[in-house]
Design an enzyme around this catalytic site. Structure first.
Site, PDB file in Angstrom:
ATOM      1  NE  ARG A   1     -19.718 -21.014  97.256  1.00 28.06           N
ATOM      2  CZ  ARG A   1     -20.745 -21.695  96.744  1.00 28.06           C
ATOM      3  NH1 ARG A   1     -20.988 -21.727  95.451  1.00 28.06           N
ATOM      4  NH2 ARG A   1     -21.553 -22.343  97.549  1.00 28.06           N
TER       5      ARG A   1
ATOM      6  CG  HIS B   1     -18.760 -25.811  98.217  1.00 25.25           C
ATOM      7  ND1 HIS B   1     -18.480 -25.200  99.416  1.00 25.25           N
ATOM      8  CD2 HIS B   1     -18.416 -27.113  98.370  1.00 25.25           C
ATOM      9  CE1 HIS B   1     -18.008 -26.109 100.264  1.00 25.25           C
ATOM     10  NE2 HIS B   1     -17.949 -27.267  99.648  1.00 25.25           N
TER      11      HIS B   1
ATOM     12  CE1 TYR C   1     -24.864 -22.917  94.231  1.00 26.96           C
ATOM     13  CE2 TYR C   1     -24.340 -25.087  93.337  1.00 26.96           C
ATOM     14  CZ  TYR C   1     -23.931 -23.913  93.932  1.00 26.96           C
ATOM     15  OH  TYR C   1     -22.609 -23.728  94.250  1.00 26.96           O
TER      16      TYR C   1
END
Lengths: 326, 384
Positions: free
Chosen positions: B278, B282, B291
């Site tokens: 990805r 998200h 992150y």
């Protein structure tokens, strides 16, 4: 043969048999429902007569049972799933609440989910923990679900038929301590609509409202009260969602007093909902505040204490006395 | 039937013989992926999965991916402009979705998560209809039955059970269509996915579990979900698992087709793990820079699913400049159309929230609807 005497368990079995026989899309699914016929034998003999493709023994996975039933319903089937005991429904609660209840509204009515979830519920049989609970309010609170509970064999037979014919998901609570109570079942007369309350005893001084296992207790209480010269009306609610408030209102406006009785904890229970709505609807007819009799806000106790926990004749009569004393 | 199927694989020595690496090794190692088109745009062969597509079909896959990416970037922009409340971008997952989506037959049935915009495209769902949920005007927006494409599912993993049940029904009906359940790497930690695997296995349901392992479940890496490569989970349930290069549209197409054929012929479920990435957040609500490292994204950009097919098309002279120019124009037109359609999308009528809750109606809903109507009417009267 229009009327026959049978137990609630047998009435449910006959009702499921009739459904399997008349609608090839009806399926029964659950743990141990096949060869064993269910731990309460509600599906006894059905797999033998209708085969493993119609009466399906499932893996031991409640979310899986309800989740796959949803998929089967999307494919055009009408599954009846058995949750073995009340306290075991929670692994399936997510599927019931987030999926089964909401999918129709989400699809703007394109999807129908004719799934019946059968749950043997309630205490009074000396069972171990998680086998005696009354979680009906947790389901009634969720829009998109219908929640019902029969109290006698005739209703057990017909309400199951009606639940199966409904295109809405129905949570069908079976009062397990009444499974073996016998009564007349008239299999031919057109029944009362599924969500209509029924007056099971006429009276003029006070209304008792109950459903499922507590109807019998309330009828006994009404009989005892009569000996003391009090005329108590008893309503069998039958449906906890939706609730037939019109019937309750009519009764309360006749008697002026209302006591709601259920096994589930009183706190946030269906009695609270009934008390609030009837207070709104019939404020000027009430001679006393609406009272509630039910379980305590504690985990369902060990079986040796359940007689203290469950509302019995005396607790109901005590509430009747308190109401009449206003 | 396949080299990659877990049943046929030998245990890998590295994870059993090196004690110190027990927790780390399965994560850091990458089992061989089924790949038919390398990141450099070279066609390679695989012993178990082959595919032979005409230049026109290859251009079709390229077009699907480009338009899906364009739609996706438009939706992201619309979110930034306040037209959508949220958007779950598929950036980087175009090959996994177009490859698997184009493997399907019309009579197959798809159960998506909330990110399957490319699969929806393949199913013929109007892209605008995907945006209602994210704009907050509805919870669905399309008729699942008209495209055999179920509504998006936001509760992680729930739809894998619906897919399995639906597939059980397909098998009962005696049809030879198949069902695909889409989900992500994070979903494999959910009990429902495990239960779906169990049910699919014991009833031999014609379902393909298509896991897009995009490496991240919001901020949790796949290492937080599993110690073994995900496709190997299938072995414990008794059906094959395959890991495919999720950025290779040809491999995704070939592997999904083979898995669907397996389902159709009564051989039961397959788990396909599309190993992908990805590239964006998200959803528009999170910030991936918090992150994960920039280098990681850069490494995956080199494996971009669209670029590699373009390289191949150009090298083979399967597509000329005119094709790419025309597609660019089509792409812009799609973006413009989506933008206009979303801005024109009306809010639902307030009364609509009372509709469709029950098929057979409900006295409770009727009562509350009546209260609401009276309440609304009171404003009108005051206003007059």
């Amino acid at each position: 043969m229009a009327a026959e005497k049978m137990s609630i368990a047998k009435a449910l079995n006959e009702s499921l048999r009739h459904a399997l026989d008349t609608d090839p899309k009806v399926l029964i699914m659950g743990e141990d429902v096949g060869k064993l016929g269910g731990v309460f034998r509600i599906t006894d003999g059905l797999q033998k007569d209708f085969g493993e493709g119609r009466v399906i023994d499932t893996p031991l996975a409640e979310s899986g049972i309800v989740g796959t039933a949803i998929g089967l319903a999307l494919r055009g089937y009408r599954p009846v799933v058995e949750i073995q005991f009340d306290g075991f429904v929670f692994p399936a609660y997510d599927q019931i609440v987030t999926q089964l209840a909401k999918m129709r509204a989400r699809s703007l009515g394109k999807i129908k989910l004719p799934v019946v979830v059968r749950i043997p519920y309630g205490g009074g049989i000396g069972a171990v923990e998680h086998h005696s609970e009354s979680p009906e309010s947790l389901f009634a609170h969720v829009s998109g679900l219908k929640v019902v509970s029969p109290s006698n064999a005739h209703d057990a037979y017909w309400m199951m038929q009606q639940a199966l014919q409904s295109d809405d998901p129905v949570i069908f609570f079976e009062p397990k301590r009444r499974y073996w109570d016998k009564g007349e079942v008239d299999t031919e007369t057109i029944p009362v609509p599924l969500h209509r309350a029924v007056t099971v005893r006429e009276g003029s001084d006070l209304t008792l409202v109950a459903y499922g296992p507590m109807v019998k207790v309330c009828l006994e209480a009404a009989a005892a009260a009569e000996e003391e010269g009090r005329s108590v009306e008893v309503l069998d609610l039958r449906s906890m969602s939706p609730i037939d408030f019109d019937a309750i209102q009519a009764s309360v406006e006749k008697t002026g007093r209302l006591v709601v009785v259920h096994e589930a904890p009183v706190f946030y229970g269906s009695g609270a909902e009934i008390a609030a709505r009837i207070t709104e609807r019939s404020f000027y007819h009430l001679e006393a505040p609406v009272l509630r009799v039910g379980g305590y806000h504690v985990p369902y106790p060990p079986a040796r204490l359940e007689d203290e926990y469950l509302p019995g004749l005396d607790r109901v009569l005590d509430a009747v006395d308190r109401s009449l004393a206003y | 039937m396949t080299v990659e199927s877990t049943a046929a694989r030998k245990p890998r020595r590295s994870s059993s013989s090196r004690r110190t690496s027990a927790a780390k090794a399965p994560q850091s190692s990458e089992p061989q992926l089924v790949q038919l088109l390398t990141p450099e745009g070279e066609r390679v062969e695989h012993p178990d999965y082959s595919i032979d597509l005409s230049p026109e079909e290859l251009r079709g896959l390229y077009r699907d991916m480009v338009l899906t990416r364009r739609f996706d970037s438009e939706a992201t922009a619309l979110q930034r402009q306040g037209e959508l409340g949220l958007w779950a971008s598929l950036l980087g997952q175009e090959a996994a979705q177009i490859g698997s989506g184009r493997a399907l037959r019309d009579d197959d049935y798809v159960f998506p998560t909330y990110r399957e915009h490319g699969v929806a495209w393949c199913r013929g769902v109007d892209p605008t209809n995907l945006l209602g949920l994210f704009r907050g005007v509805n919870h669905g927006g399309w008729d699942p039955a008209s495209n055999n494409f179920h509504l998006y599912t936001l509760v992680i993993g729930s739809q894998t059970l619906h897919a399995t049940g639906y597939a059980m029904g397909v098998a009962k009906d005696g049809g030879d269509s198949a069902v695909v359940a889409y989900f992500g790497d994070g979903a494999t930690s959910q009990g429902d996915v495990g239960e779906a695997f169990t049910f699919a296995a014991v009833y031999n349901a014609p379902v393909v579990f298509f896991c897009q392992n995009n490496q991240w479940a919001i901020s949790e890496p796949t290492a937080r979900q599993t110690r073994v490569p995900l496709y190997q989970r299938a072995q414990g349930y008794g059906f094959p698992g395959v890991r495919v290069d999720g950025n290779d549209v040809l491999a995704c197409l070939a592997v999904t087709k083979a898995s669907l054929e397996r389902a159709r012929s009564g051989e039961g479920p397959t788990l396909v793990e599309a190993f992908t990435y990805r590239m964006g957040a998200h959803t528009t609500s999170d910030d991936p820079t918090k992150y994960r490292a920039d280098e990681e994204r850069a490494a995956w950009e080199a494996r971009d699913p669209i670029l590699r097919l373009r390289t191949y098309l150009e090298k083979q002279k399967f597509a000329d400049e005119a094709f790419f120019t025309a597609l660019e124009a089509e792409s812009e037109a799609l973006g413009k159309g989506v933008r206009e359609a979303v801005r024109a999308m009306p809010d639902p009528e307030p009364m609509a929230m009372f509709d469709h809750v029950y098929a057979d109606g409900s006295s409770l809903v009727d009562e509350e609807r009546a209260e609401f109507i009276a309440y609304q009417a009171s404003f009108v009267e005051e206003g007059n």
